[in-house]
Design a protein around this motif. Structure first.
Motif, PDB file in Angstrom:
ATOM      1  N   LEU A  77     148.782 -51.577  54.994  1.00  0.00           N
ATOM      2  CA  LEU A  77     148.773 -53.030  55.154  1.00  0.00           C
ATOM      3  C   LEU A  77     148.858 -53.443  56.618  1.00  0.00           C
ATOM      4  O   LEU A  77     148.304 -54.466  57.018  1.00  0.00           O
ATOM      5  CB  LEU A  77     149.935 -53.651  54.378  1.00  0.00           C
ATOM      6  CG  LEU A  77     149.717 -53.929  52.898  1.00  0.00           C
ATOM      7  CD1 LEU A  77     150.995 -54.461  52.273  1.00  0.00           C
ATOM      8  CD2 LEU A  77     148.582 -54.922  52.679  1.00  0.00           C
ATOM      9  N   GLU A  78     149.543 -52.651  57.422  1.00  0.00           N
ATOM     10  CA  GLU A  78     149.744 -52.998  58.829  1.00  0.00           C
ATOM     11  C   GLU A  78     148.417 -53.103  59.573  1.00  0.00           C
ATOM     12  O   GLU A  78     148.264 -53.927  60.486  1.00  0.00           O
ATOM     13  CB  GLU A  78     150.656 -51.959  59.490  1.00  0.00           C
ATOM     14  CG  GLU A  78     150.860 -52.117  60.976  1.00  0.00           C
ATOM     15  CD  GLU A  78     151.707 -53.318  61.373  1.00  0.00           C
ATOM     16  OE1 GLU A  78     152.021 -53.446  62.561  1.00  0.00           O
ATOM     17  OE2 GLU A  78     152.064 -54.124  60.492  1.00  0.00           O
ATOM     18  N   THR A  79     147.437 -52.294  59.178  1.00  0.00           N
ATOM     19  CA  THR A  79     146.146 -52.355  59.835  1.00  0.00           C
ATOM     20  C   THR A  79     145.514 -53.731  59.688  1.00  0.00           C
ATOM     21  O   THR A  79     144.836 -54.210  60.600  1.00  0.00           O
ATOM     22  CB  THR A  79     145.209 -51.285  59.261  1.00  0.00           C
ATOM     23  OG1 THR A  79     145.844 -50.009  59.363  1.00  0.00           O
ATOM     24  CG2 THR A  79     143.888 -51.243  60.025  1.00  0.00           C
ATOM     25  N   LEU A  80     145.726 -54.379  58.554  1.00  0.00           N
ATOM     26  CA  LEU A  80     145.227 -55.745  58.380  1.00  0.00           C
ATOM     27  C   LEU A  80     146.099 -56.725  59.150  1.00  0.00           C
ATOM     28  O   LEU A  80     145.599 -57.653  59.788  1.00  0.00           O
ATOM     29  CB  LEU A  80     145.195 -56.108  56.897  1.00  0.00           C
ATOM     30  CG  LEU A  80     144.348 -55.224  55.980  1.00  0.00           C
ATOM     31  CD1 LEU A  80     144.351 -55.777  54.563  1.00  0.00           C
ATOM     32  CD2 LEU A  80     142.933 -55.082  56.505  1.00  0.00           C
ATOM     33  N   HIS A  81     147.410 -56.523  59.107  1.00  0.00           N
ATOM     34  CA  HIS A  81     148.307 -57.479  59.745  1.00  0.00           C
ATOM     35  C   HIS A  81     148.132 -57.536  61.252  1.00  0.00           C
ATOM     36  O   HIS A  81     148.159 -58.623  61.854  1.00  0.00           O
ATOM     37  CB  HIS A  81     149.759 -57.144  59.412  1.00  0.00           C
ATOM     38  CG  HIS A  81     150.736 -58.003  60.165  1.00  0.00           C
ATOM     39  ND1 HIS A  81     151.482 -57.523  61.212  1.00  0.00           N
ATOM     40  CD2 HIS A  81     151.016 -59.315  60.069  1.00  0.00           C
ATOM     41  CE1 HIS A  81     152.204 -58.507  61.709  1.00  0.00           C
ATOM     42  NE2 HIS A  81     151.948 -59.600  61.045  1.00  0.00           N
ATOM     43  N   ALA A 104     142.760 -59.731  67.495  1.00  0.00           N
ATOM     44  CA  ALA A 104     141.480 -60.401  67.260  1.00  0.00           C
ATOM     45  C   ALA A 104     141.195 -61.434  68.345  1.00  0.00           C
ATOM     46  O   ALA A 104     142.077 -62.228  68.695  1.00  0.00           O
ATOM     47  CB  ALA A 104     141.481 -61.071  65.888  1.00  0.00           C
ATOM     48  N   PRO A 105     139.993 -61.467  68.890  1.00  0.00           N
ATOM     49  CA  PRO A 105     139.681 -62.449  69.949  1.00  0.00           C
ATOM     50  C   PRO A 105     139.797 -63.888  69.477  1.00  0.00           C
ATOM     51  O   PRO A 105     140.093 -64.776  70.275  1.00  0.00           O
ATOM     52  CB  PRO A 105     138.241 -62.092  70.348  1.00  0.00           C
ATOM     53  CG  PRO A 105     137.688 -61.319  69.187  1.00  0.00           C
ATOM     54  CD  PRO A 105     138.853 -60.586  68.598  1.00  0.00           C
ATOM     55  N   GLU A 106     139.571 -64.136  68.192  1.00  0.00           N
ATOM     56  CA  GLU A 106     139.712 -65.498  67.667  1.00  0.00           C
ATOM     57  C   GLU A 106     141.135 -66.017  67.836  1.00  0.00           C
ATOM     58  O   GLU A 106     141.353 -67.217  68.033  1.00  0.00           O
ATOM     59  CB  GLU A 106     139.329 -65.536  66.185  1.00  0.00           C
ATOM     60  CG  GLU A 106     137.880 -65.243  65.885  1.00  0.00           C
ATOM     61  CD  GLU A 106     137.606 -63.770  65.644  1.00  0.00           C
ATOM     62  OE1 GLU A 106     136.551 -63.448  65.089  1.00  0.00           O
ATOM     63  OE2 GLU A 106     138.467 -62.927  66.028  1.00  0.00           O
ATOM     64  N   THR A 156     137.898 -54.161  66.066  1.00  0.00           N
ATOM     65  CA  THR A 156     138.873 -55.216  66.336  1.00  0.00           C
ATOM     66  C   THR A 156     140.108 -54.672  67.038  1.00  0.00           C
ATOM     67  O   THR A 156     140.693 -55.348  67.895  1.00  0.00           O
ATOM     68  CB  THR A 156     139.296 -55.894  65.011  1.00  0.00           C
ATOM     69  OG1 THR A 156     138.144 -56.465  64.394  1.00  0.00           O
ATOM     70  CG2 THR A 156     140.345 -56.966  65.248  1.00  0.00           C
ATOM     71  N   LEU A 157     140.507 -53.459  66.685  1.00  0.00           N
ATOM     72  CA  LEU A 157     141.767 -52.897  67.157  1.00  0.00           C
ATOM     73  C   LEU A 157     141.556 -51.942  68.329  1.00  0.00           C
ATOM     74  O   LEU A 157     140.479 -51.340  68.456  1.00  0.00           O
ATOM     75  CB  LEU A 157     142.476 -52.176  66.005  1.00  0.00           C
ATOM     76  CG  LEU A 157     142.678 -53.031  64.745  1.00  0.00           C
ATOM     77  CD1 LEU A 157     143.344 -52.210  63.652  1.00  0.00           C
ATOM     78  CD2 LEU A 157     143.503 -54.266  65.061  1.00  0.00           C
ATOM     79  N   PRO A 158     142.541 -51.781  69.197  1.00  0.00           N
ATOM     80  CA  PRO A 158     142.375 -50.899  70.358  1.00  0.00           C
ATOM     81  C   PRO A 158     142.226 -49.436  69.947  1.00  0.00           C
ATOM     82  O   PRO A 158     142.607 -49.030  68.841  1.00  0.00           O
ATOM     83  CB  PRO A 158     143.659 -51.135  71.159  1.00  0.00           C
ATOM     84  CG  PRO A 158     144.648 -51.678  70.190  1.00  0.00           C
ATOM     85  CD  PRO A 158     143.859 -52.452  69.179  1.00  0.00           C
ATOM     86  N   ASP A 159     141.705 -48.651  70.877  1.00  0.00           N
ATOM     87  CA  ASP A 159     141.408 -47.254  70.582  1.00  0.00           C
ATOM     88  C   ASP A 159     142.626 -46.468  70.159  1.00  0.00           C
ATOM     89  O   ASP A 159     142.541 -45.583  69.300  1.00  0.00           O
ATOM     90  CB  ASP A 159     140.763 -46.577  71.806  1.00  0.00           C
ATOM     91  CG  ASP A 159     139.361 -47.094  72.079  1.00  0.00           C
ATOM     92  OD1 ASP A 159     138.751 -47.657  71.159  1.00  0.00           O
ATOM     93  OD2 ASP A 159     138.879 -46.917  73.223  1.00  0.00           O
ATOM     94  N   TRP A 160     143.803 -46.755  70.763  1.00  0.00           N
ATOM     95  CA  TRP A 160     144.985 -45.949  70.436  1.00  0.00           C
ATOM     96  C   TRP A 160     145.452 -46.182  69.011  1.00  0.00           C
ATOM     97  O   TRP A 160     146.128 -45.329  68.431  1.00  0.00           O
ATOM     98  CB  TRP A 160     146.108 -46.192  71.435  1.00  0.00           C
ATOM     99  CG  TRP A 160     146.649 -47.582  71.514  1.00  0.00           C
ATOM    100  CD1 TRP A 160     146.224 -48.579  72.337  1.00  0.00           C
ATOM    101  CD2 TRP A 160     147.730 -48.130  70.750  1.00  0.00           C
ATOM    102  NE1 TRP A 160     146.965 -49.739  72.135  1.00  0.00           N
ATOM    103  CE2 TRP A 160     147.903 -49.480  71.172  1.00  0.00           C
ATOM    104  CE3 TRP A 160     148.582 -47.629  69.767  1.00  0.00           C
ATOM    105  CZ2 TRP A 160     148.875 -50.316  70.629  1.00  0.00           C
ATOM    106  CZ3 TRP A 160     149.558 -48.464  69.225  1.00  0.00           C
ATOM    107  CH2 TRP A 160     149.691 -49.775  69.657  1.00  0.00           C
ATOM    108  N   ILE A 161     145.094 -47.328  68.409  1.00  0.00           N
ATOM    109  CA  ILE A 161     145.391 -47.547  66.991  1.00  0.00           C
ATOM    110  C   ILE A 161     144.315 -46.882  66.140  1.00  0.00           C
ATOM    111  O   ILE A 161     144.609 -46.182  65.177  1.00  0.00           O
ATOM    112  CB  ILE A 161     145.484 -49.041  66.668  1.00  0.00           C
ATOM    113  CG1 ILE A 161     146.742 -49.646  67.304  1.00  0.00           C
ATOM    114  CG2 ILE A 161     145.515 -49.259  65.146  1.00  0.00           C
ATOM    115  CD1 ILE A 161     146.928 -51.121  67.022  1.00  0.00           C
TER     116      ILE A 161
END
Length: 278
Positions: free
Chosen positions: A15-19, A25-27, A269-274
């Protein structure tokens, strides 16, 4: 059968990946800009602390733990002069909805939402100040946002426990960032976003060296063991919602959300380290 800490951690991570889209997110960044507060990370502090109401900076310093106080004081309470807390929260929520629907479309998440909300119903607020504040906020109507909001509640509940685990381990905010960054491969990110000066960071590294927790190669074995202990305590403190749901339902929730999680990871959407942690 019981819910193990490992299963609870896997469910939270799914779930954290969505949160965490709400942080990257740039928006979301664009939504904060309209309030015109130039302080670094002002939108982050305002939106995440909005459930407290127009709070003083000291509360944010205490509960967010790893941010330099000067960074917080530069943004709070200026953010409340620019807009009411509920406006900051709405800006984040609406921007997150845009990103979620752009990436995920209109999936049927009714079963996943029901399971996630049942897990959240098992969370208790005692000793969990950030979670307690957000638990009083009404759930959104949009199904994808409900899934995101469940991730928020579970994340802040876990985060409150993580702060307790860090304090028990004797890691102050800078030391927590150094060891956590080395353990997760996110040193550059946390060093550039948490507001500590080079001198403060270097002093934290030196304190860790004196404790035998880091050396020129990174974390020592003692340092890795300590971080493992922190994560173990965090996991143990974060099981109650998942225990309330039960192992079979937890596994089902993971099954339902995993495809959405993968699509978010693949979206950029998420940085490379994630993303590299999968």
């Amino acid at each position: 059968m019981t819910v193990t800490p490992a299963l609870a951690r896997r469910a939270w991570g799914t779930l954290e990946t969505l949160h965490v889209t709400g942080f990257f997110a740039p928006e979301v960044a664009a939504a904060y800009e309209r309030f015109g507060v130039p302080a670094t990370r002002a939108g982050y502090f305002a939106a995440r602390a909005s459930a407290f109401g127009p709070c003083r900076p000291e509360l944010v310093v205490a509960t967010f733990y790893v941010f330099a106080p000067r960074l917080v004081h530069a943004a709070v309470p200026a953010v409340w002069d620019a807009a009411a807390p509920e406006e900051w929260a709405a800006a984040r929520r609406e921007a997150v909805a845009t990103r979620l629907h752009d990436v995920l479309g209109e999936p049927d998440v009714a079963e996943a939402v029901d399971l996630a909300r049942e897990a959240c119903a098992g969370l208790t607020p005692a000793g969990r100040p950030v979670h307690a504040a957000w638990s009083a906020v009404p759930w959104p109507e949009d199904p994808l946002l409900q899934l995101w909001h469940a991730g928020l509640l579970l994340r802040e509940h876990r985060g409150d426990g993580h702060v307790a685990a860090l304090q028990t381990s004797g890691l102050d905010p800078v030391e927590a960032l150094v060891t956590g960054g080395l353990a997760s491969g996110s040193v550059d990110f946390v060093r550039s976003t948490r507001g500590w000066t080079d001198a403060e960071w270097d002093a934290g590294v030196q304190r860790l060296r004196l404790r035998g927790l880091v050396d020129d190669d990174g974390l020592t074995q003692a340092g890795r063991d300590l971080r493992d202990d922190v994560e173990t305590v965090t996991d143990l403190l974060a099981t109650e919602g998942w225990a309330h749901l039960g192992p079979q339902k937890v596994e089902r929730l993971v099954e339902l959300v995993t495809p959405l999680r993968q699509r978010m990871l693949d979206s950029g959407t998420l940085p490379d380290w994630i993303r590299s942690r999968g």
